[in-house]
Structures are given as structure tokens and as C-alpha cells.
Design a protein around this motif. Structure first.
Motif, PDB file in Angstrom:
ATOM      1  N   ALA A  71       0.829  -1.205   0.000  1.00  0.00           N
ATOM      2  CA  ALA A  71       0.000   0.000   0.000  1.00  0.00           C
ATOM      3  C   ALA A  71       0.859   1.249   0.000  1.00  0.00           C
ATOM      4  CB  ALA A  71      -0.930  -0.006   1.217  1.00  0.00           C
ATOM      5  N   PHE A  72       1.908   1.245   0.814  1.00  0.00           N
ATOM      6  CA  PHE A  72       2.828   2.391   0.832  1.00  0.00           C
ATOM      7  C   PHE A  72       3.584   2.495  -0.486  1.00  0.00           C
ATOM      8  CE2 PHE A  72       2.701   2.022   5.603  1.00  0.00           C
ATOM      9  CZ  PHE A  72       2.254   3.319   5.848  1.00  0.00           C
ATOM     10  N   ALA A  73       4.091   1.361  -0.978  1.00  0.00           N
ATOM     11  CA  ALA A  73       4.884   1.371  -2.211  1.00  0.00           C
ATOM     12  C   ALA A  73       4.069   1.873  -3.393  1.00  0.00           C
ATOM     13  CB  ALA A  73       5.413  -0.038  -2.495  1.00  0.00           C
ATOM     14  N   LEU A 103       9.987   3.813  13.789  1.00  0.00           N
ATOM     15  CA  LEU A 103      10.537   2.948  12.744  1.00  0.00           C
ATOM     16  C   LEU A 103       9.830   3.179  11.417  1.00  0.00           C
ATOM     17  CD1 LEU A 103      12.447   0.616  11.993  1.00  0.00           C
ATOM     18  CD2 LEU A 103      10.650  -0.974  12.729  1.00  0.00           C
ATOM     19  N   LEU A 104       8.501   3.313  11.459  1.00  0.00           N
ATOM     20  CA  LEU A 104       7.738   3.537  10.233  1.00  0.00           C
ATOM     21  C   LEU A 104       8.112   4.870   9.591  1.00  0.00           C
ATOM     22  CD1 LEU A 104       5.463   2.730   8.265  1.00  0.00           C
ATOM     23  CD2 LEU A 104       3.841   3.832   9.828  1.00  0.00           C
ATOM     24  N   LEU A 105       8.162   5.921  10.390  1.00  0.00           N
ATOM     25  CA  LEU A 105       8.514   7.229   9.854  1.00  0.00           C
ATOM     26  C   LEU A 105       9.947   7.229   9.323  1.00  0.00           C
ATOM     27  CD1 LEU A 105       7.950  10.205   9.333  1.00  0.00           C
ATOM     28  CD2 LEU A 105       8.573  10.670  11.725  1.00  0.00           C
ATOM     29  N   GLY A 106      10.848   6.579  10.045  1.00  0.00           N
ATOM     30  CA  GLY A 106      12.232   6.509   9.591  1.00  0.00           C
ATOM     31  C   GLY A 106      12.373   5.760   8.282  1.00  0.00           C
ATOM     32  N   LEU A 159      13.623   7.364   4.707  1.00  0.00           N
ATOM     33  CA  LEU A 159      14.737   6.808   3.931  1.00  0.00           C
ATOM     34  C   LEU A 159      14.294   6.486   2.503  1.00  0.00           C
ATOM     35  CD1 LEU A 159      16.421   4.410   6.534  1.00  0.00           C
ATOM     36  CD2 LEU A 159      17.364   6.538   5.601  1.00  0.00           C
ATOM     37  N   ALA A 160      13.029   6.170   2.344  1.00  0.00           N
ATOM     38  CA  ALA A 160      12.495   5.890   1.006  1.00  0.00           C
ATOM     39  C   ALA A 160      12.195   7.170   0.238  1.00  0.00           C
ATOM     40  CB  ALA A 160      11.230   5.047   1.117  1.00  0.00           C
ATOM     41  N   GLY A 161      12.431   8.297   0.877  1.00  0.00           N
ATOM     42  CA  GLY A 161      12.209   9.582   0.222  1.00  0.00           C
ATOM     43  C   GLY A 161      10.775  10.055   0.236  1.00  0.00           C
TER      44      GLY A 161
END
Length: 305
Positions: free
Chosen positions: A41-43, A176-179, A183-185
Motif C-alpha cells: 500500500a505504501f509502495a 521505525l515507520l517514519l524513519g 529513507l524511502a524519500g
């Protein structure tokens, strides 16, 4: 004529033993499927960023938040993996932490629901005691959910009750989720989780609760076929609304130690032997659940809309 078929007559001891067998492979598949859809879903929203993919991603995340809660629930019953210690770890850390639910606290609460289902001592009775309701009342409830009013209320309660010693796993998950998304931009995608939790999640939790006990014929009766319901749902509803076999709630109340991935087989066996005949305990999809949640004198109007 009332159905007098006993559960012991509809199901043999050998069949029950087989149904109670746990599968680490199937449990792992459910866990991977749940987290895979969260990542997907995020991707999807990050790679193809547009309003449609973001909205679809939020809808999927809402269903997966419930999916995490369902696995937490199954692990609380020690009805998921073969090893109870694995259930404890998975339920508490991999599924409970993201939704701020302690496995141990949930277990103590939830077992009271099983013991007192439908009675005044049932801790969940407040969620369903007024059903069926009027068409307008049901509409207002879902509007409150989908506009974030219910989620906002529940989030404020979490904040008021927050204790670092108790809730740090939830805080760690969000860090962790926000980090990871940063990192994924795409740190903006972090807001998708909250959008799902504030709007979609409350609505599907309400729909699930209605299907489980809100459409029951007689919640005060200790007969599961009268105080609990099952919803036979198509695949898309099981992805978005009723994940990880949570729709087979009647079967779960009959045998809480049967793994969720075997509940569908249990339902089909009992249905084929007429165990549900004469009882209005089975809904055909969540559209049927909504129709049955409305007072009988208004149900025809809902069906016509």
C-alpha cells in the motif's frame, strides 16, 4: 420446527482433532500477507503518487490495521503458531505494537467476552447492544467513522492514557515507520497510516462488530447460533473488511482454539450437515450485514436504495 442437531452430532472427534491442528506455514503465510499488503500500500502510493493510489493505499492500510488486530487476537488464544512462545512474540511485538495493543492486557479483556458473550458482563456488549438501529442512526455512525470523529476520540483516549513504560512499543513502531518512509524519500506517506487509523479503521471495526454480534437473533441467549454471527464474504471483502478469517466469528465462539485458517473448513462442514438450518446466524457478505443492522420496518427501504 426447531433445529435440535447437537454440535457433537454434527462434528466427529476425529474431525475436531484435525481442525485443531496448527500449521506454522499457514500462520506465517497470514502474517506475511498482512505485512506484504501494508508494504504494498505504501509502495503503490510512493511509486505512482496520485490521489487515487493514495486513497486506495489508505483503504488497504485500514483493513491491514484490523488484520494486525486479528492476528493479535488469535495469538492471545494461542491458536496461530504451534509454539505458544512464538504466538506471544508475534502477537505482542509484530501485531500488537503497531496498533497499541498489549497481547497480555487484550487476552485478559477478551476472555471475558467469550465467557459472558451477550450478557451484561460482556465487556463488548456496549458496541452492539442497540442493534438493530434506524437507517438514519446507522448512517450517522458510519459518517462519524469515515470523517475521523470516532478515530479522533479514540486517539485522544490513547494519548490521555499514554505511559512510556507501557506504550513504548507503539512509539517505537511509529518511529521505525517514519524513519523507513523517510529513507524511502517519502516521509509524507507516514500520514497515510494515521489517515487510515482515523477514518477507515473505525468504520470497518464497526462493520465487523455488527456482523459478529449486532445482527444476532438473541444476544442474551447462551446458544452461539443465537448470540453470534458469521459472514460469508467474497475475496475482496476479506481483503478490505474481514481479514485473516475474522468473518467466521460464530465458529470461533464454538471453538476458540481452532486456528483461524481452519475456521472456513469448519463452517463448510457444519453448513453441509444442516447445523445452521433454522437459525438466522449467517450473513451473505457485508451488504447483508448492513441490511440486517437496520430495524426490520426500515430494512426494505435500505435494500431499495
Amino acid at each position: 420446527m426447531a433445529n435440535t442437531l447437537k454440535l457433537s452430532d454434527a462434528l466427529s472427534k476425529d474431525e475436531l482433532k484435525s481442525l485443531r491442528e496448527k500449521s506454522d506455514l499457514r500462520a506465517l503465510a497470514s502474517l506475511v500477507w498482512t505485512w506484504g499488503l501494508i508494504a504494498g500500500a505504501f509502495a503503490m502510493a510512493i511509486v505512482w503518487t496520485n490521489p487515487a493510489t493514495i486513497l486506495l493505499g489508505i483503504v488497504i492500510l485500514g483493513g491491514r490495521q484490523l488484520a494486525l488486530g486479528v492476528i493479535n487476537h488469535d495469538c492471545a488464544h494461542h491458536a496461530f503458531f504451534r509454539n505458544p512462545k512464538v504466538d506471544e512474540f508475534v502477537g505482542h511485538w509484530l501485531c500488537g505494537a503497531p496498533i497499541n495493543t498489549s497481547l497480555h492486557a487484550y487476552r485478559a479483556y477478551h476472555l471475558k467476552h467469550h465467557k459472558f458473550a451477550g450478557t451484561p458482563d460482556d465487556p463488548d456488549i456496549g458496541f452492539v447492544k442497540d442493534y438493530p438501529v434506524s437507517k438514519d442512526s446507522l448512517r450517522r455512525k458510519f459518517i462519524r467513522d469515515l470523517t475521523g470523529q470516532t478515530g479522533y476520540r479514540d486517539t485522544l483516549r490513547k494519548i490521555r492514557n499514554f505511559k512510556l513504560s507501557k506504550n513504548w512499543p507503539w512509539l517505537a513502531f511509529h518511529g521505525l515507520l517514519l524513519g523507513t518512509l523517510t529513507l524511502a524519500g517519502a516521509p509524507w506517506a507516514y500520514l497515510m497510516w494515521w489517515a487510515a487509523e482515523l477514518t477507515v479503521y473505525p468504520a470497518i471495526v464497526r462493520l465487523r462488530q455488527i456482523g459478529e454480534h449486532g445482527t444476532a437473533a438473541n444476544r442474551a441467549n447462551l446458544e452461539p447460533r443465537l448470540n453470534t454471527g458469521t459472514t460469508v464474504a467474497p475475496f475482496w471483502q476479506r481483503v478490505l473488511i474481514a481479514p485473516n478469517d475474522v468473518n467466521y466469528h460464530l465458529e470461533h465462539h464454538m471453538f476458540a482454539t481452532i486456528p483461524p485458517y481452519n475456521l472456513g473448513r469448519l463452517h463448510r462442514l457444519l453448513a453441509s450437515r444442516g447445523y445452521y438450518d433454522g437459525y438466522a446466524c449467517i450473513s451473505r457478505g457485508y451488504g447483508d450485514v448492513i441490511r440486517r443492522a437496520v430495524r426490520p420496518d426500515e430494512a426494505r427501504m435500505v435494500a431499495a436504495e
